[in-house]
Scaffold this motif. Sequence first.
Motif, PDB file in Angstrom:
ATOM      1  N   ILE A   2       0.829  -1.197   0.000  1.00  0.00           N
ATOM      2  CA  ILE A   2       0.000   0.000   0.000  1.00  0.00           C
ATOM      3  C   ILE A   2       0.867   1.253   0.000  1.00  0.00           C
ATOM      4  CG2 ILE A   2      -1.977  -1.077   1.121  1.00  0.00           C
ATOM      5  CD1 ILE A   2      -0.937   0.070   3.760  1.00  0.00           C
ATOM      6  N   GLU A   3       0.201   2.368  -0.204  1.00  0.00           N
ATOM      7  CA  GLU A   3       0.886   3.642  -0.294  1.00  0.00           C
ATOM      8  C   GLU A   3       0.219   4.613   0.685  1.00  0.00           C
ATOM      9  OE1 GLU A   3       2.090   6.369  -4.163  1.00  0.00           O
ATOM     10  OE2 GLU A   3       1.062   4.464  -4.453  1.00  0.00           O
ATOM     11  N   LYS A   4       1.015   5.428   1.364  1.00  0.00           N
ATOM     12  CA  LYS A   4       0.452   6.437   2.277  1.00  0.00           C
ATOM     13  C   LYS A   4       0.258   7.743   1.516  1.00  0.00           C
ATOM     14  CE  LYS A   4       0.182   4.709   6.498  1.00  0.00           C
ATOM     15  NZ  LYS A   4       1.289   4.337   7.377  1.00  0.00           N
TER      16      LYS A   4
ATOM     17  N   GLY B 245      -3.622   3.830   0.268  1.00  0.00           N
ATOM     18  CA  GLY B 245      -4.250   3.394  -0.977  1.00  0.00           C
ATOM     19  C   GLY B 245      -3.770   2.014  -1.366  1.00  0.00           C
ATOM     20  N   TYR B 246      -4.698   1.163  -1.765  1.00  0.00           N
ATOM     21  CA  TYR B 246      -4.306  -0.130  -2.350  1.00  0.00           C
ATOM     22  C   TYR B 246      -4.720  -0.125  -3.820  1.00  0.00           C
ATOM     23  CZ  TYR B 246      -9.203  -1.642  -1.701  1.00  0.00           C
ATOM     24  OH  TYR B 246     -10.560  -1.750  -1.745  1.00  0.00           O
ATOM     25  N   ALA B 247      -4.042  -0.952  -4.609  1.00  0.00           N
ATOM     26  CA  ALA B 247      -4.183  -0.890  -6.068  1.00  0.00           C
ATOM     27  C   ALA B 247      -5.493  -1.474  -6.558  1.00  0.00           C
ATOM     28  CB  ALA B 247      -3.028  -1.624  -6.726  1.00  0.00           C
ATOM     29  N   ASN B 248      -6.070  -0.847  -7.574  1.00  0.00           N
ATOM     30  CA  ASN B 248      -7.252  -1.398  -8.246  1.00  0.00           C
ATOM     31  C   ASN B 248      -6.850  -2.454  -9.270  1.00  0.00           C
ATOM     32  OD1 ASN B 248      -8.707   0.400  -6.758  1.00  0.00           O
ATOM     33  ND2 ASN B 248      -9.264   1.735  -8.469  1.00  0.00           N
TER      34      ASN B 248
ATOM     35  N   THR C 125      -7.590   2.546  -4.369  1.00  0.00           N
ATOM     36  CA  THR C 125      -8.723   2.814  -3.492  1.00  0.00           C
ATOM     37  C   THR C 125      -8.195   3.294  -2.144  1.00  0.00           C
ATOM     38  OG1 THR C 125     -10.081   1.151  -4.579  1.00  0.00           O
ATOM     39  CG2 THR C 125     -10.697   1.727  -2.327  1.00  0.00           C
ATOM     40  N   LEU C 126      -8.860   4.294  -1.572  1.00  0.00           N
ATOM     41  CA  LEU C 126      -8.397   4.891  -0.320  1.00  0.00           C
ATOM     42  C   LEU C 126      -9.094   4.307   0.899  1.00  0.00           C
ATOM     43  CD1 LEU C 126      -8.294   8.656  -1.374  1.00  0.00           C
ATOM     44  CD2 LEU C 126      -6.324   7.159  -0.979  1.00  0.00           C
ATOM     45  N   ARG C 127      -8.310   4.070   1.941  1.00  0.00           N
ATOM     46  CA  ARG C 127      -8.824   3.744   3.266  1.00  0.00           C
ATOM     47  C   ARG C 127      -8.045   4.579   4.283  1.00  0.00           C
ATOM     48  NH1 ARG C 127     -12.472   2.131   0.826  1.00  0.00           N
ATOM     49  NH2 ARG C 127     -13.176  -0.010   0.489  1.00  0.00           N
ATOM     50  N   ARG C 128      -8.494   4.562   5.526  1.00  0.00           N
ATOM     51  CA  ARG C 128      -7.754   5.221   6.589  1.00  0.00           C
ATOM     52  C   ARG C 128      -6.593   4.314   7.037  1.00  0.00           C
ATOM     53  NH1 ARG C 128      -7.937  10.678   7.258  1.00  0.00           N
ATOM     54  NH2 ARG C 128     -10.091  11.439   7.447  1.00  0.00           N
TER      55      ARG C 128
ATOM     56  N   LYS D  65      -3.882  -3.317   6.624  1.00  0.00           N
ATOM     57  CA  LYS D  65      -3.140  -4.348   7.346  1.00  0.00           C
ATOM     58  C   LYS D  65      -4.095  -5.285   8.076  1.00  0.00           C
ATOM     59  CE  LYS D  65       0.822  -5.138  10.261  1.00  0.00           C
ATOM     60  NZ  LYS D  65       1.706  -4.644  11.320  1.00  0.00           N
ATOM     61  N   ALA D  66      -5.143  -4.731   8.656  1.00  0.00           N
ATOM     62  CA  ALA D  66      -6.117  -5.563   9.368  1.00  0.00           C
ATOM     63  C   ALA D  66      -7.008  -6.339   8.393  1.00  0.00           C
ATOM     64  CB  ALA D  66      -6.966  -4.694  10.298  1.00  0.00           C
ATOM     65  N   TRP D  67      -7.419  -5.682   7.304  1.00  0.00           N
ATOM     66  CA  TRP D  67      -8.233  -6.376   6.299  1.00  0.00           C
ATOM     67  C   TRP D  67      -7.462  -7.536   5.688  1.00  0.00           C
ATOM     68  CZ3 TRP D  67     -13.087  -6.865   5.199  1.00  0.00           C
ATOM     69  CH2 TRP D  67     -13.442  -7.513   4.015  1.00  0.00           C
ATOM     70  N   ASP D  68      -6.162  -7.331   5.510  1.00  0.00           N
ATOM     71  CA  ASP D  68      -5.320  -8.372   4.937  1.00  0.00           C
ATOM     72  C   ASP D  68      -5.393  -9.665   5.753  1.00  0.00           C
ATOM     73  OD1 ASP D  68      -3.454  -9.280   2.989  1.00  0.00           O
ATOM     74  OD2 ASP D  68      -1.837  -9.041   4.439  1.00  0.00           O
TER      75      ASP D  68
END
Lengths: 444, 444
Positions: free
Chosen positions: A209-211, A222-225, A247-250, A255-258
Amino acid sequence: MNRILIIGAGRSSPYLIKYLLEQASECDWEITVGDLSLDLAEAGVGDHPNGRAIQFDVTDASQREIEITKADVVVSMLPPLMHFDVAMDCVRLKKHLVTASYVSDELEALDEEAKKSGVVLLNEIGVDPGLDHLSCMKIIEDISTSGGKIQSFESFTGGLIAPESDNNPWNYKFTWNPRNVVLAGQGGVKFIQEGMYKYIPYHKVFSRIEKLTIPEFGIFEGYANRDSLKYREVYGLENIPTLYRGTLRRPGFCKAWDLFVQLGATDDSYVMENSENMTHREFINSFLFYNAGNSVELKAAYHLGIGIESDELDKLKWLGIFDDTAVGLKNATPAQILQHILEKKWNLDSDDKDMIVMLHRVYYELDGQAKELNSHLIVIGEDPTFTAMAKTVGLPLGIATKLVMTGEIKTPGVQLPISKEIYDPALSQLKEYGINFEETTLNV
Amino acid sequence: MNRILIIGAGRSSPYLIKYLLEQASECDWEITVGDLSLDLAEAGVGDHPNGRAIQFDVTDASQREIEITKADVVVSMLPPLMHFDVAMDCVRLKKHLVTASYVSDELEALDEEAKKSGVVLLNEIGVDPGLDHLSCMKIIEDISTSGGKIQSFESFTGGLIAPESDNNPWNYKFTWNPRNVVLAGQGGVKFIQEGMYKYIPYHKVFSRIEKLTIPEFGIFEGYANRDSLKYREVYGLENIPTLYRGTLRRPGFCKAWDLFVQLGATDDSYVMENSENMTHREFINSFLFYNAGNSVELKAAYHLGIGIESDELDKLKWLGIFDDTAVGLKNATPAQILQHILEKKWNLDSDDKDMIVMLHRVYYELDGQAKELNSHLIVIGEDPTFTAMAKTVGLPLGIATKLVMTGEIKTPGVQLPISKEIYDPALSQLKEYGINFEETTLNV
């Protein structure tokens, strides 16, 4: 042209209907809103003199033909798989069609006939896809007009919870289709970076991911589409070295979704045995090795390589996934069960507001000087009906529909909102409704 | 009945053809061997007086009808997807059919008509599936006849390289269909352990392995097969607490193979951009993050969490995956490219011998005493034609074909080799050809 048919009065339609009814007063249009639920359609129309609410069943071919025949432009808010019958009728009956969905292969196949019949089939004009296209094309056009050369284009969108309603450890609630959130990233990801093709398998998407920081709104990740590569052609950036959509998340979400991805809990390809009588705890345990002496929590922490006191495990616990609560879903896939568990916790409260965040980061060269352009949009919802999502989907759709009605959009065939005839008037009208990108450029 | 048609004279057919020609001399049978390659068919038959070699195109409906009409029993060695036309003809022309493949849904649908026509459609009678069914059913029958109650049944099979030809750091060469090896585990895994359903997603399959020892042959490791649950019904073990089927490799294989899985290099779902002009090194690099300053080896080690001097990285290096060698495959998926690279290194030398290993481990209770039964089979190939794989596939097929010819197998419909009428005579005849399980039982 003075008659519009809107098919679907669900969650994404309030602003669309409101906008078009406003225009209808001015332009003397008639707006018909059809939905399987007459109540929904009536709630959307209210007592507006230019509006008509009908019960509408899109699978009823004769009703479809009758209503489409009466209209000049049709706006389909149906789920993506249900557009096609409407599109076929539109081409046959020579009516224009506007949708917020991706162009499917079968829809694409109508292009030639639509062109012959002079019918506009305008798609991907919601938020993502939609607003992203409009704003990206404007940036690309501006830079190339000035003589700049784009090296890198990154674009991120997120449907999130507004800061004032952000009160859980995930900093996330379902503000849109939960199923899409649970399945996000499946099939893996492709993009291009510095001229090199890059591929990320599904089980690595949420760890690469990217900050990203947005002034006044803080940090996002952001994680890649799925497929950024196809946008090279769409945006006319065939030779760009770096193109990445995400796609953006906080921070901390991915890391938790993973952990769910690593467990296999997002799999939608098989039905679990005895899912009806399973508890949340048994659901999670079914992905862990057998060890009678250890708790499910301990096995999960060990299996996932996280601490028993870690924030990540706390996030999982908060969701209730270790509870002895019954799942109660028959013949369900892991993804369906996970969604069901998440919906108990990530639901919107009655006074919650959602938030749409969009961010473009572009590196380009102008007169020998390297430059970085950042452009971002934040839209906060008003309430659970007039959400930021409904606004950013509905207004681009409504404005595009108006442009079709007034003949400003008239190129026939299967279209995306990537031409100046669409994005210039659309962006300037969106600005009036508070949908406005903040842009900064600096030398790097 | 005295005429057999064998369709397919490829790598799995040598022992089958040899065995049936031997029987043909004794029983006065005529054996027709058909293959797209007449050379292959002729090489199989040699100058045997009871044999006939023909060029045979299974997609030619009229040739298919002519040849099947002449036969009493058909043995199809075709790839699984190509059996169906043959099976349809067999049912229509009232000829028995024997195959080594899994029963497909469309084949299963022929069951009723086959029963009406008195036609035997016997499948899954090669090695795995095949020999595993025969040997498992014999163990299950023996234990339940003695009054024992089975608690746990684990069964493993591996197609490996014989110890005398084992000379690479992976302790592995392709002794069978390389594509199946590359795609193994995809879709994930399900089994039952101590009464609990367990699911492993694809990206965890090769890290959740089990160590197994076979006397005189040393240590192996087993990873789980796709779906162990369905064997509960097949083997009549509906209420068994633990059922697990797996594949055997030599120790260290799975940990290194898992690196390809983690990279995404086994994905078969998309075509890579520009695969034709890509090098091995670029192939691997496309799964790694972009960092201009680091070598692909270093990025791979870091990404995969292994040491730069580790055995695992050495295994990868030995395969040449970091070489600047061109891939040279057009429009290829990652899995196809990986297979192509592996085939350069994991190929059999002309004097290499392969090895089939099968291992069953059963826990049961008899008269209040807990018992562990271990049964294993090792078969070493003779040469690259008369391989252990061809032997363990071909002899069960040949013996089953003989039992159909002699009327000992006669139950019509879609059948598996799980009834006593098949496994008793088959196992005792296989013993004469050196395919013999060693069984030990101990109190635990």
